[in-house]
Design a protein around this motif. Structure first.
Motif, PDB file in Angstrom:
ATOM      1  N   THR A 167      -9.470  -4.790  12.433  1.00  0.00           N
ATOM      2  CA  THR A 167      -9.211  -3.345  12.490  1.00  0.00           C
ATOM      3  C   THR A 167      -9.115  -2.731  11.105  1.00  0.00           C
ATOM      4  OG1 THR A 167      -6.845  -3.758  12.613  1.00  0.00           O
ATOM      5  CG2 THR A 167      -7.994  -3.496  14.707  1.00  0.00           C
ATOM      6  N   ILE A 168      -8.817  -3.571  10.116  1.00  0.00           N
ATOM      7  CA  ILE A 168      -8.713  -3.058   8.745  1.00  0.00           C
ATOM      8  C   ILE A 168      -9.907  -3.582   7.954  1.00  0.00           C
ATOM      9  CG2 ILE A 168      -7.223  -2.892   6.711  1.00  0.00           C
ATOM     10  CD1 ILE A 168      -5.045  -4.222   8.610  1.00  0.00           C
ATOM     11  N   THR A 169     -10.573  -2.713   7.241  1.00  0.00           N
ATOM     12  CA  THR A 169     -11.733  -3.162   6.468  1.00  0.00           C
ATOM     13  C   THR A 169     -11.380  -3.237   4.980  1.00  0.00           C
ATOM     14  OG1 THR A 169     -12.542  -0.942   6.050  1.00  0.00           O
ATOM     15  CG2 THR A 169     -13.294  -2.003   8.086  1.00  0.00           C
ATOM     16  N   LEU A 170     -12.128  -4.063   4.258  1.00  0.00           N
ATOM     17  CA  LEU A 170     -11.906  -4.158   2.816  1.00  0.00           C
ATOM     18  C   LEU A 170     -12.241  -2.838   2.132  1.00  0.00           C
ATOM     19  CD1 LEU A 170     -13.142  -7.730   1.831  1.00  0.00           C
ATOM     20  CD2 LEU A 170     -10.799  -6.869   1.867  1.00  0.00           C
ATOM     21  N   GLU A 171     -13.260  -2.143   2.632  1.00  0.00           N
ATOM     22  CA  GLU A 171     -13.640  -0.850   2.042  1.00  0.00           C
ATOM     23  C   GLU A 171     -12.435   0.095   2.020  1.00  0.00           C
ATOM     24  OE1 GLU A 171     -15.652  -2.629   3.861  1.00  0.00           O
ATOM     25  OE2 GLU A 171     -17.410  -2.765   2.544  1.00  0.00           O
ATOM     26  N   GLU A 172     -11.725   0.102   3.148  1.00  0.00           N
ATOM     27  CA  GLU A 172     -10.540   0.944   3.291  1.00  0.00           C
ATOM     28  C   GLU A 172      -9.456   0.521   2.274  1.00  0.00           C
ATOM     29  OE1 GLU A 172      -9.600   0.569   7.466  1.00  0.00           O
ATOM     30  OE2 GLU A 172      -7.597   1.402   7.107  1.00  0.00           O
ATOM     31  N   ILE A 173      -9.249  -0.783   2.191  1.00  0.00           N
ATOM     32  CA  ILE A 173      -8.220  -1.295   1.286  1.00  0.00           C
ATOM     33  C   ILE A 173      -8.595  -1.030  -0.170  1.00  0.00           C
ATOM     34  CG2 ILE A 173      -7.081  -3.423   0.484  1.00  0.00           C
ATOM     35  CD1 ILE A 173      -7.459  -4.509   3.375  1.00  0.00           C
ATOM     36  N   TYR A 174      -9.874  -1.133  -0.461  1.00  0.00           N
ATOM     37  CA  TYR A 174     -10.325  -0.973  -1.848  1.00  0.00           C
ATOM     38  C   TYR A 174     -10.509   0.496  -2.252  1.00  0.00           C
ATOM     39  CZ  TYR A 174     -11.431  -6.054  -1.824  1.00  0.00           C
ATOM     40  OH  TYR A 174     -11.368  -7.423  -1.752  1.00  0.00           O
ATOM     41  N   ALA A 175     -10.262   1.421  -1.321  1.00  0.00           N
ATOM     42  CA  ALA A 175     -10.519   2.842  -1.612  1.00  0.00           C
ATOM     43  C   ALA A 175      -9.892   3.343  -2.922  1.00  0.00           C
ATOM     44  CB  ALA A 175     -10.083   3.716  -0.432  1.00  0.00           C
ATOM     45  N   PRO A 176      -8.629   2.998  -3.210  1.00  0.00           N
ATOM     46  CA  PRO A 176      -8.036   3.542  -4.448  1.00  0.00           C
ATOM     47  C   PRO A 176      -8.701   3.023  -5.722  1.00  0.00           C
ATOM     48  CG  PRO A 176      -6.320   2.662  -2.992  1.00  0.00           C
ATOM     49  CD  PRO A 176      -7.634   2.220  -2.430  1.00  0.00           C
ATOM     50  N   ILE A 177      -9.440   1.947  -5.602  1.00  0.00           N
ATOM     51  CA  ILE A 177     -10.068   1.380  -6.805  1.00  0.00           C
ATOM     52  C   ILE A 177     -11.592   1.373  -6.655  1.00  0.00           C
ATOM     53  CG2 ILE A 177      -8.136  -0.068  -7.573  1.00  0.00           C
ATOM     54  CD1 ILE A 177      -9.613  -2.386  -5.968  1.00  0.00           C
ATOM     55  N   LYS A 229       0.426   0.287 -11.461  1.00  0.00           N
ATOM     56  CA  LYS A 229       1.241   0.639 -12.628  1.00  0.00           C
ATOM     57  C   LYS A 229       0.804   1.974 -13.209  1.00  0.00           C
ATOM     58  CE  LYS A 229       4.254   0.401 -15.594  1.00  0.00           C
ATOM     59  NZ  LYS A 229       5.589   0.755 -15.134  1.00  0.00           N
ATOM     60  N   GLN A 230      -0.492   2.165 -13.282  1.00  0.00           N
ATOM     61  CA  GLN A 230      -1.014   3.395 -13.871  1.00  0.00           C
ATOM     62  C   GLN A 230      -2.072   3.972 -12.957  1.00  0.00           C
ATOM     63  OE1 GLN A 230      -1.735   3.973 -17.870  1.00  0.00           O
ATOM     64  NE2 GLN A 230      -0.296   2.446 -18.629  1.00  0.00           N
ATOM     65  N   PRO A 231      -1.658   4.937 -12.121  1.00  0.00           N
ATOM     66  CA  PRO A 231      -2.582   5.468 -11.129  1.00  0.00           C
ATOM     67  C   PRO A 231      -3.903   5.957 -11.741  1.00  0.00           C
ATOM     68  CG  PRO A 231      -0.370   6.262 -10.717  1.00  0.00           C
ATOM     69  CD  PRO A 231      -0.327   5.537 -12.023  1.00  0.00           C
ATOM     70  N   VAL A 232      -3.888   6.201 -13.054  1.00  0.00           N
ATOM     71  CA  VAL A 232      -5.116   6.653 -13.696  1.00  0.00           C
ATOM     72  C   VAL A 232      -6.245   5.645 -13.463  1.00  0.00           C
ATOM     73  CG1 VAL A 232      -4.582   5.604 -15.921  1.00  0.00           C
ATOM     74  CG2 VAL A 232      -6.075   7.590 -15.840  1.00  0.00           C
ATOM     75  N   TYR A 233      -5.865   4.358 -13.322  1.00  0.00           N
ATOM     76  CA  TYR A 233      -6.891   3.348 -13.106  1.00  0.00           C
ATOM     77  C   TYR A 233      -7.505   3.428 -11.712  1.00  0.00           C
ATOM     78  CZ  TYR A 233      -5.813   1.139 -17.535  1.00  0.00           C
ATOM     79  OH  TYR A 233      -5.643   0.882 -18.867  1.00  0.00           O
ATOM     80  N   SER A 234      -6.869   4.231 -10.846  1.00  0.00           N
ATOM     81  CA  SER A 234      -7.458   4.423  -9.524  1.00  0.00           C
ATOM     82  C   SER A 234      -8.718   5.258  -9.638  1.00  0.00           C
ATOM     83  CB  SER A 234      -6.482   5.145  -8.598  1.00  0.00           C
ATOM     84  OG  SER A 234      -5.331   4.381  -8.433  1.00  0.00           O
ATOM     85  N   ALA A 235      -8.681   6.201 -10.559  1.00  0.00           N
ATOM     86  CA  ALA A 235      -9.832   7.097 -10.718  1.00  0.00           C
ATOM     87  C   ALA A 235     -10.836   6.450 -11.663  1.00  0.00           C
ATOM     88  CB  ALA A 235      -9.358   8.419 -11.274  1.00  0.00           C
ATOM     89  N   GLN A 236     -11.948   7.090 -11.807  1.00  0.00           N
ATOM     90  CA  GLN A 236     -12.951   6.579 -12.734  1.00  0.00           C
ATOM     91  C   GLN A 236     -12.594   7.084 -14.113  1.00  0.00           C
ATOM     92  OE1 GLN A 236     -16.867   7.274 -11.423  1.00  0.00           O
ATOM     93  NE2 GLN A 236     -17.746   5.840 -12.878  1.00  0.00           N
ATOM     94  N   HIS A 290       0.023   0.773  -1.057  1.00  0.00           N
ATOM     95  CA  HIS A 290      -0.382   0.788   0.348  1.00  0.00           C
ATOM     96  C   HIS A 290      -1.547  -0.190   0.578  1.00  0.00           C
ATOM     97  CE1 HIS A 290      -0.366   2.282   4.346  1.00  0.00           C
ATOM     98  NE2 HIS A 290      -1.575   2.838   4.275  1.00  0.00           N
ATOM     99  N   SER A 291      -2.440  -0.261  -0.368  1.00  0.00           N
ATOM    100  CA  SER A 291      -3.576  -1.194  -0.246  1.00  0.00           C
ATOM    101  C   SER A 291      -3.109  -2.643  -0.241  1.00  0.00           C
ATOM    102  CB  SER A 291      -4.566  -0.974  -1.387  1.00  0.00           C
ATOM    103  OG  SER A 291      -5.330   0.189  -1.159  1.00  0.00           O
ATOM    104  N   LEU A 292      -2.154  -2.952  -1.112  1.00  0.00           N
ATOM    105  CA  LEU A 292      -1.635  -4.325  -1.150  1.00  0.00           C
ATOM    106  C   LEU A 292      -0.973  -4.673   0.181  1.00  0.00           C
ATOM    107  CD1 LEU A 292      -0.175  -4.546  -4.793  1.00  0.00           C
ATOM    108  CD2 LEU A 292      -2.237  -5.667  -3.907  1.00  0.00           C
ATOM    109  N   GLU A 293      -0.286  -3.691   0.782  1.00  0.00           N
ATOM    110  CA  GLU A 293       0.350  -3.931   2.084  1.00  0.00           C
ATOM    111  C   GLU A 293      -0.703  -4.146   3.171  1.00  0.00           C
ATOM    112  OE1 GLU A 293       4.527  -1.479   1.314  1.00  0.00           O
ATOM    113  OE2 GLU A 293       2.744  -0.405   2.001  1.00  0.00           O
ATOM    114  N   LYS A 294      -1.736  -3.318   3.119  1.00  0.00           N
ATOM    115  CA  LYS A 294      -2.809  -3.473   4.118  1.00  0.00           C
ATOM    116  C   LYS A 294      -3.538  -4.808   3.961  1.00  0.00           C
ATOM    117  CE  LYS A 294      -4.727   0.574   3.431  1.00  0.00           C
ATOM    118  NZ  LYS A 294      -5.586   1.779   3.453  1.00  0.00           N
TER     119      LYS A 294
END
Lengths: 370, 370
Positions: free
Chosen positions: A3-13, A62-69, A356-360
């Motif tokens: 039910t959970i996909t890696l794409e979903e989990i990897y969304a923030p990165i 640690k640094q949400p900036v790394y979530s973005a490009q 949230h991704s680590l939890e998923k």
């Protein structure tokens, strides 16, 4: 049914993880035609990129900036069609879907340090897989024949060594002294775990505790290292690093226990690996260790006899027996306990997409089929 | 008949080189019983300790103080009987003779940083030998059966990996960032050289230039690295480091050419390795490359046919043919040229016992039988 996909989990990165396939090909670029061919082949098998994802999630936590490009786009933003080419050969990215058609001419563009760092944990992992497949004489990995089967042990030994050295080189270049020391310690533990496992081959007296120690060293420490290194890269505190290391270890235990269960219950095509490979190679894992522990002497002797006969038909029957046994549930329950322990380790961190991704990821691992 | 002995050459670094066998066993100490057993076995074969000697000579060349015993004696001075024990098992030192009966309780005494550093190049070299013996399916190394033959490929793969990682760990701990970077670059080149060699297996069109490139990478760079690292450790200048690197490369070329000749002409017991192993494994070396280059098409076709038949009797006949051919003299002449080049590189250094040893090493290599 996942039910959970890696794409979903990897969304923030997403923006970073999409670069990893091309980054690792760039890192591994060599003028050696044989090595190029083998590397291209190996990475054409789709991996989960779990270790790079952990590094990137650790940094993003640690640094949400790394979530973005955070680095300038290679060829104009997120939808850029980037290709990976080494020696004129094109590579398709590991994560299919999307149209992440990544192109990196070797010696041309280069990737952000964090992406290179994250890729190096995948490269190191690949090195261990390639050597493992010699050891287990496995014929299938990521749904394609192993290097050992396709090119023979000499090539597999040397290409594994090459990947190992390249991973070290990048971690040394991109990581701090702390990150590199952690990696060296981890690499030594992984190897120690592998030797420990090998030395316990067909040991029918193997205890659960020893099994846990083996999988901690051969699997969990690298996952913990990848995650902690990403967080350290982004400047986390010693306490945060320790908490993430705890998460990584417990997550890794759950991951490997489920992996070992899949060797019995999986769908070979979906799992992408030879089923029953552990059994055939004489590697005892939790479902069998538990079965032996719960059985009387006569059943134990019978199981041992099957193992020692190496008879394919009798091994298949044993496989069926384990599939039907309650010890698989027992093993899954252990995985769930480790998963809960991992979730606990994340408590100090405030809510964030990366957390949230680590939890998923913990849920994903318990229900994964590959 | 060898007129120069290693003992003579190693005299200026005697106090340190004598500690290397115990130091490397200490470095490799592990609670893993299988690994311990294999390591003990491998190092019971007598090696020349050439790489540690180069490191120690490099340091002594720069700072004669390293010629003497600069650290407090372990158990009372030079004649101390030092034993190496790992996990309760005793090890005999690599360099027999003397009564260097070395004892190092793991976790107990530890060795001077320079000795540990020098030992790590031997450990790395051992890792490559162990993997090489899988690749070549060699049965004899240092006069004892190879790990591959005795324990099988899985153990050889993993113990090789373990030694590789341990060498890295020590060089990272004891060496400067510069020394470690040099080592990483070297390790990658060695591996690249091995893959290059493998990819040229049974290539009857292999040129002399390509052969030189292969042996430069697989052998010469590590010898150069070991020497340069010792000198850097002792604080040499960039120019001095470059000169020693030139020496090491040229020396390494001479060393490997002679090694390849010994595969044809050696005495198996003295050489300590399987004779004719290269020929049997399809590895073309200088005497054969030259023979092919000097032969007409029909002779070339004949040699190729022998190779491809893999017939032991025909291979032996070819071995005899090469022994009788002038191309062995040609190869030795090349080795002499590299040796002269190496001698030239030492010119900037003032006379010293360490310099004299490096010069004698050049003579030793040309007349060595093992």
């Amino acid at each position: 049914m996942q039910t959970i996909t890696l794409e979903e989990i990897y969304a923030p990165i997403e923006a970073s993880i999409e670069k990893v396939p091309a980054a690792l090909i760039e890192v591994l670029g060599t003028s050696n035609a044989l090595a190029s061919e083998v590397i291209q082949y190996f990475f054409s098998g789709k991996g989960k990129l779990l270790r790079p994802a952990l590094t990137l999630l650790g940094a993003a936590l640690k640094q949400p900036v790394y979530s973005a490009q955070i680095h300038p786009p290679l060829h104009g933003g997120k939808d850029s069609h980037v290709h990976a080419a080494v020696g004129g050969v094109s590579f398709s990215p590991l994560l299919g879907g999307k149209d992440s058609d990544v192109y990196a001419a070797v010696g041309g563009i280069s990737f952000p340090p964090l992406v290179r760092l994250s890729a190096s944990y995948e490269i190191f992992h690949a090195a261990t897989l390639i050597h493992d497949d010699i050891i287990d004489s496995a014929y299938l990995r990521r749904n394609i024949p192993t290097i050992n089967v396709k090119w023979g042990a000499p090539t597999a030994v040397l290409v594994g060594d090459y990947l190992h050295d390249k991973a070290l080189e990048v971690i040394h270049t991109e990581g701090s002294r702390e990150v590199f020391s952690l990696f060296l310690k981890t690499a030594a533990e992984v190897c120690d775990g592998e030797i420990h496992e090998l030395s316990q081959n067909k040991n029918f007296g193997l205890t659960e505790e020893e099994y846990f120690e083996i999988i901690r060293k051969k699997t969990a420490v690298l996952l913990a290292c990848a995650l902690e290194s990403g967080a350290r890269y982004a400047g986390c505190s010693t306490e945060e690093a320790a908490a993430l290391s705890r998460f990584g270890h417990a997550f890794g235990m759950a991951f490997q226990i489920v992996d070992d269960c899949l060797d019995f219950t999986g769908n070979e095509h979906e799992f992408g690996k030879t089923l029953g490979a552990d059994l055939e190679a004489g590697v005892l894992t939790l479902p069998l260790i538990r079965l032996l522990a719960c059985s009387g002497a006569s059943v134990r002797a019978e199981i041992q006899a099957v193992f020692e006969s190496g008879d394919a038909g009798r091994l298949r029957a044993l496989l069926e027996k384990i599939r039907g046994a309650k010890t698989l549930d027992y093993a899954f329950e252990k995985a769930r306990q480790f998963s809960a322990e991992a979730r606990q380790a994340l408590q100090p961190f405030p809510a964030s997409p990366a957390k949230h991704s680590l939890e998923k990821l913990l849920d994903y691992v318990l229900e994964r089929q590959r």
